[in-house]
Design a protein around this motif. Structure first.
Motif, PDB file in Angstrom:
ATOM      1  N   ASN A  42     -44.259  60.316 -12.342  1.00 26.44           N
ATOM      2  CA  ASN A  42     -43.951  59.071 -11.933  1.00 26.44           C
ATOM      3  C   ASN A  42     -44.373  57.935 -12.913  1.00 26.44           C
ATOM      4  OD1 ASN A  42     -42.555  59.856  -9.338  1.00 26.44           O
ATOM      5  ND2 ASN A  42     -44.366  60.205  -8.455  1.00 26.44           N
ATOM      6  N   PRO A  43     -43.498  57.068 -13.261  1.00 28.82           N
ATOM      7  CA  PRO A  43     -43.922  55.818 -14.013  1.00 28.82           C
ATOM      8  C   PRO A  43     -44.349  54.957 -13.177  1.00 28.82           C
ATOM      9  CG  PRO A  43     -41.673  55.726 -13.649  1.00 28.82           C
ATOM     10  CD  PRO A  43     -41.959  57.186 -12.915  1.00 28.82           C
ATOM     11  N   ASN A  44     -45.251  54.064 -13.691  1.00 27.75           N
ATOM     12  CA  ASN A  44     -45.878  52.828 -13.139  1.00 27.75           C
ATOM     13  C   ASN A  44     -45.407  51.483 -13.739  1.00 27.75           C
ATOM     14  OD1 ASN A  44     -47.486  54.245 -11.408  1.00 27.75           O
ATOM     15  ND2 ASN A  44     -49.170  54.343 -12.960  1.00 27.75           N
ATOM     16  N   LEU A  45     -44.590  50.546 -13.050  1.00 27.47           N
ATOM     17  CA  LEU A  45     -44.099  49.486 -13.789  1.00 27.47           C
ATOM     18  C   LEU A  45     -45.525  48.660 -14.071  1.00 27.47           C
ATOM     19  CD1 LEU A  45     -41.835  47.594 -14.343  1.00 27.47           C
ATOM     20  CD2 LEU A  45     -41.920  46.766 -12.051  1.00 27.47           C
ATOM     21  N   ILE A  46     -45.433  48.150 -15.378  1.00 28.14           N
ATOM     22  CA  ILE A  46     -46.814  47.380 -15.706  1.00 28.14           C
ATOM     23  C   ILE A  46     -46.639  45.885 -16.428  1.00 28.14           C
ATOM     24  CG2 ILE A  46     -48.116  49.515 -16.225  1.00 28.14           C
ATOM     25  CD1 ILE A  46     -47.291  49.008 -19.172  1.00 28.14           C
ATOM     26  N   TYR A  47     -45.091  45.623 -16.414  1.00 29.12           N
ATOM     27  CA  TYR A  47     -44.721  44.362 -16.565  1.00 29.12           C
ATOM     28  C   TYR A  47     -43.321  44.008 -16.320  1.00 29.12           C
ATOM     29  CZ  TYR A  47     -43.714  40.383 -19.884  1.00 29.12           C
ATOM     30  OH  TYR A  47     -43.096  38.897 -20.102  1.00 29.12           O
ATOM     31  N   THR A  48     -43.179  42.941 -15.863  1.00 30.38           N
ATOM     32  CA  THR A  48     -41.701  42.453 -15.418  1.00 30.38           C
ATOM     33  C   THR A  48     -41.776  41.000 -15.544  1.00 30.38           C
ATOM     34  OG1 THR A  48     -40.154  42.478 -13.825  1.00 30.38           O
ATOM     35  CG2 THR A  48     -42.170  42.268 -13.123  1.00 30.38           C
ATOM     36  N   GLY A  78     -38.486  37.656 -16.553  1.00 26.17           N
ATOM     37  CA  GLY A  78     -37.188  36.988 -16.859  1.00 26.17           C
ATOM     38  C   GLY A  78     -36.239  37.507 -15.545  1.00 26.17           C
ATOM     39  N   GLU A  79     -35.030  36.367 -15.397  1.00 29.09           N
ATOM     40  CA  GLU A  79     -34.145  36.630 -14.374  1.00 29.09           C
ATOM     41  C   GLU A  79     -33.383  38.384 -14.313  1.00 29.09           C
ATOM     42  OE1 GLU A  79     -29.763  35.062 -13.253  1.00 29.09           O
ATOM     43  OE2 GLU A  79     -30.895  34.156 -15.043  1.00 29.09           O
ATOM     44  N   ASP A  80     -33.418  38.901 -13.117  1.00 31.21           N
ATOM     45  CA  ASP A  80     -32.753  40.215 -12.886  1.00 31.21           C
ATOM     46  C   ASP A  80     -33.471  41.292 -13.745  1.00 31.21           C
ATOM     47  OD1 ASP A  80     -30.818  41.827 -11.612  1.00 31.21           O
ATOM     48  OD2 ASP A  80     -29.572  41.853 -13.551  1.00 31.21           O
ATOM     49  N   ASN A  81     -35.040  40.888 -14.056  1.00 28.35           N
ATOM     50  CA  ASN A  81     -35.849  41.988 -14.391  1.00 28.35           C
ATOM     51  C   ASN A  81     -35.352  42.316 -15.955  1.00 28.35           C
ATOM     52  OD1 ASN A  81     -37.422  42.009 -12.171  1.00 28.35           O
ATOM     53  ND2 ASN A  81     -36.189  43.590 -11.339  1.00 28.35           N
ATOM     54  N   LYS A  82     -34.916  41.266 -16.586  1.00 29.99           N
ATOM     55  CA  LYS A  82     -34.390  41.663 -18.109  1.00 29.99           C
ATOM     56  C   LYS A  82     -35.268  42.355 -18.996  1.00 29.99           C
ATOM     57  CE  LYS A  82     -30.281  38.954 -17.494  1.00 29.99           C
ATOM     58  NZ  LYS A  82     -29.436  37.828 -18.236  1.00 29.99           N
ATOM     59  N   PHE A  83     -36.689  41.914 -18.849  1.00 32.92           N
ATOM     60  CA  PHE A  83     -37.880  42.426 -19.596  1.00 32.92           C
ATOM     61  C   PHE A  83     -38.591  43.144 -18.635  1.00 32.92           C
ATOM     62  CE2 PHE A  83     -35.994  38.665 -21.443  1.00 32.92           C
ATOM     63  CZ  PHE A  83     -35.823  38.817 -22.793  1.00 32.92           C
ATOM     64  N   ARG A  84     -38.819  44.700 -18.818  1.00 30.93           N
ATOM     65  CA  ARG A  84     -39.709  45.106 -18.106  1.00 30.93           C
ATOM     66  C   ARG A  84     -40.415  46.352 -18.990  1.00 30.93           C
ATOM     67  NH1 ARG A  84     -36.074  47.283 -13.087  1.00 30.93           N
ATOM     68  NH2 ARG A  84     -34.460  47.279 -15.120  1.00 30.93           N
ATOM     69  N   LYS A  85     -41.460  46.950 -18.552  1.00 31.44           N
ATOM     70  CA  LYS A  85     -42.195  47.872 -19.221  1.00 31.44           C
ATOM     71  C   LYS A  85     -42.907  48.930 -18.344  1.00 31.44           C
ATOM     72  CE  LYS A  85     -44.083  46.485 -22.954  1.00 31.44           C
ATOM     73  NZ  LYS A  85     -44.981  46.154 -23.946  1.00 31.44           N
ATOM     74  N   VAL A 137     -42.365  52.922 -21.742  1.00 29.36           N
ATOM     75  CA  VAL A 137     -41.030  52.787 -21.777  1.00 29.36           C
ATOM     76  C   VAL A 137     -40.443  51.243 -21.564  1.00 29.36           C
ATOM     77  CG1 VAL A 137     -38.636  53.514 -20.856  1.00 29.36           C
ATOM     78  CG2 VAL A 137     -40.569  55.231 -21.116  1.00 29.36           C
ATOM     79  N   SER A 138     -39.923  50.677 -22.257  1.00 32.50           N
ATOM     80  CA  SER A 138     -39.557  49.208 -22.124  1.00 32.50           C
ATOM     81  C   SER A 138     -37.990  48.996 -22.157  1.00 32.50           C
ATOM     82  CB  SER A 138     -40.474  48.361 -22.871  1.00 32.50           C
ATOM     83  OG  SER A 138     -40.358  48.605 -24.220  1.00 32.50           O
ATOM     84  N   ILE A 139     -37.757  47.988 -21.806  1.00 29.18           N
ATOM     85  CA  ILE A 139     -36.416  47.297 -21.780  1.00 29.18           C
ATOM     86  C   ILE A 139     -36.489  45.756 -22.220  1.00 29.18           C
ATOM     87  CG2 ILE A 139     -36.357  46.857 -19.495  1.00 29.18           C
ATOM     88  CD1 ILE A 139     -33.185  47.478 -21.437  1.00 29.18           C
ATOM     89  N   TYR A 140     -35.739  45.532 -23.154  1.00 28.48           N
ATOM     90  CA  TYR A 140     -35.568  44.228 -23.784  1.00 28.48           C
ATOM     91  C   TYR A 140     -34.163  43.504 -23.601  1.00 28.48           C
ATOM     92  CZ  TYR A 140     -40.154  44.858 -25.975  1.00 28.48           C
ATOM     93  OH  TYR A 140     -41.644  45.154 -26.284  1.00 28.48           O
ATOM     94  N   TRP A 141     -33.992  42.720 -23.007  1.00 26.71           N
ATOM     95  CA  TRP A 141     -32.691  42.002 -23.019  1.00 26.71           C
ATOM     96  C   TRP A 141     -32.142  41.333 -24.351  1.00 26.71           C
ATOM     97  CZ3 TRP A 141     -28.062  42.174 -20.372  1.00 26.71           C
ATOM     98  CH2 TRP A 141     -27.187  41.188 -20.768  1.00 26.71           C
ATOM     99  N   SER A 142     -31.383  41.714 -24.914  1.00 26.77           N
ATOM    100  CA  SER A 142     -30.964  40.944 -26.249  1.00 26.77           C
ATOM    101  C   SER A 142     -29.401  41.499 -26.498  1.00 26.77           C
ATOM    102  CB  SER A 142     -31.653  41.497 -27.459  1.00 26.77           C
ATOM    103  OG  SER A 142     -31.637  40.854 -28.619  1.00 26.77           O
ATOM    104  N   PRO A 143     -28.537  40.732 -25.911  1.00 24.91           N
ATOM    105  CA  PRO A 143     -27.214  41.220 -26.180  1.00 24.91           C
ATOM    106  C   PRO A 143     -26.549  40.949 -27.304  1.00 24.91           C
ATOM    107  CG  PRO A 143     -27.128  39.351 -24.900  1.00 24.91           C
ATOM    108  CD  PRO A 143     -28.620  39.426 -25.094  1.00 24.91           C
ATOM    109  N   PHE A 144     -27.189  40.370 -28.363  1.00 27.11           N
ATOM    110  CA  PHE A 144     -26.378  40.456 -29.521  1.00 27.11           C
ATOM    111  C   PHE A 144     -27.311  40.825 -30.675  1.00 27.11           C
ATOM    112  CE2 PHE A 144     -25.697  36.373 -27.124  1.00 27.11           C
ATOM    113  CZ  PHE A 144     -24.528  36.433 -26.921  1.00 27.11           C
TER     114      PHE A 144
END
Length: 438
Positions: A169-175, A177-184, A194-201
């Motif tokens: 199971n992963p633990n959410l350690i960071y969130t 931005g709107e609509d959780n666009k940056f999470r870890k 594991v992380s996600i960075y919103w950057s459409p370009f």
């Protein structure tokens, strides 16, 4: 008289032996010399290294033919294959994974058919194993894998989290931005981030608004919202493309290059712009990470502070009508390869991506501490028109009959579903990296 059962060969040599024994010894002498000459090659590697009184003979260099055989084992053409029915269902479902975006949770939102869950991508020339979360955890121990891009990057990230969560199971350690666009997230069992960075370009850009219905892109500088963390990322998974189809004005430095589908500037399309943005992204990675320590090889799975960059290629949409009309993406099974060919914009976007990955590989060769890889999913995605949420982007859209306006999502992918294959391929690529390094 002597005993009749005495063995004559035990007590004295026969005349035959006396006559031919010298010749036998002479015949065996060359064989003995040849054995002594070749003896070291018959030693096991342990014998060669541990013996104090034997000469250690290094292995001869691999022939070109042998190298080709190794390359075959450590690579796979995942793009050429077909979708085949399978009895094995997905590893997770809409209730066992808590990170699925609601609009892609087709099970929970009432999609009645389930056949879209029972297809397996089968490459023609190699085997693609089912995703093994324990293998992922072992390979990525103490690593940071980051997904950067648009909503399809998020789609792939959430698929990966759901697959791995079946074992840990992963633990959410960071969130943020709107609509959780940056999470870890962190998998504490193996210290994996594991992380996600919103950057459409990928490059620096200003997104369109209701007041200004076009994007503004600065093609010579990367988006620092993700790039500023690059020193802490081991595997970078990039996924962009669809936002480049929107109206936009393009800058390079202080100069306006032109625009796409807008007024007051010269129309220049988006293919070259897309290539420039990828080039800037890859060049920035090379410049910022080329000074880091090279991979030491055996000390870790992927090596030292090197970075591996994976570009997930363009994922085609499957609209067959207006997005807000009933039946916009109505298919309920995959295309056969003969039914659908990769062409047009889908072909061209993928072509730009593969070219830029190739250029980046050539530039990075001399540094030895970074990889650039294309996760080429365009063709296998093209053959899955049944894999999108369609009207089930909203819960139970036909509970009260078919309305005049039925919004459809024919771009993103149901979870679980076809996009889980993207991560099966990603994991298999990482396994092949390890095998090639070994």
């Amino acid at each position: 008289m002597g005993s009749s059962n005495i063995n004559p060969f035990k007590d004295q040599p026969s005349s035959f032996a006396k006559k031919f024994l010298p010749y036998t010894l002479l015949a065996l002498l060359p064989v003995a010399l040849l054995h002594l000459y070749l003896y070291p090659f018959f030693l096991s590697p342990t014998d060669q290294l541990s013996s104090n009184n034997r000469v250690i003979i290094p292995s001869p260099p691999l022939s070109q033919e042998e190298r080709k055989k190794i390359d075959v084992r450590t690579s796979c053409d995942y793009r050429n294959g077909k979708w085949v029915p399978t009895k094995l269902g997905p590893l997770y479902n809409g209730t066992t994974c808590g990170t699925i975006k609601q609009g892609q949770n087709c099970m929970i939102f009432g999609r009645p058919d389930k056949d879209y869950l029972y297809w397996k991508w089968t490459p023609k020339e190699c085997k693609l194993p089912r995703f093994d979360p324990r293998t992922f955890l072992k390979l990525l121990k103490n690593k940071h894998i980051a997904f950067v891009g648009d909503s399809l990057a998020r789609n792939q990230l959430e698929s990966l989290l759901c697959l791995v969560a079946t074992a840990s199971n992963p633990n959410l350690i960071y969130t943020d931005g709107e609509d959780n666009k940056f999470r870890k997230w962190n998998f504490p069992s193996h210290n994996i981030t594991v992380s996600i960075y919103w950057s459409p370009f990928l490059v620096r850009g200003i997104e369109k608004t209701l007041e200004k219905n076009f994007n503004t892109l600065y093609l010579d500088s990367v988006d620092e919202r993700w790039a500023s963390d690059m020193d802490h990322i081991d595997i970078l998974v990039l996924s962009v493309g669809h936002w480049y189809l929107h109206p936009a004005v393009y800058y390079y430095g202080d100069s306006v290059l032109g625009c796409h589908y807008c007024q007051n500037y010269t129309e220049i399309g988006f293919y070259d712009v897309f290539g420039k943005a990828l080039n800037t992204t890859f060049q920035t990675v090379i410049e910022r990470r080329s000074g880091s320590d090279p991979w030491p090889g055996s000390e870790s799975e992927f090596g030292g502070s090197g970075i591996s960059v994976v570009l997930t290629t363009f994922s085609p949409a499957h609209f067959e009508g207006e997005w807000d009309k009933f039946g916009a993406c109505p298919k309920i099974k995959p295309y056969d390869e003969s039914e659908k060919k990769l062409d047009g914009m889908d072909f061209d976007m993928r072509k730009v991506e593969l070219e830029q990955v190739k250029f980046a590989k050539l530039k990075a060769e001399k540094f030895g501490n970074m990889r650039f890889e294309a996760l080429d999913v365009t063709k296998l995605a093209l053959l899955r028109p049944d894999g999108h949420p369609g009207p089930y982007m909203n819960p139970f859209p036909f509970a009260n009959g078919i309305a005049d306006r039925v919004p459809n999502d024919c771009v993103h992918w149901c979870l679980p579903g076809a996009i889980d294959t993207w991560n099966e391929i990603l994991l298999d690529v990482m396994k092949r990296w390890k095998n090639k390094g070994s």
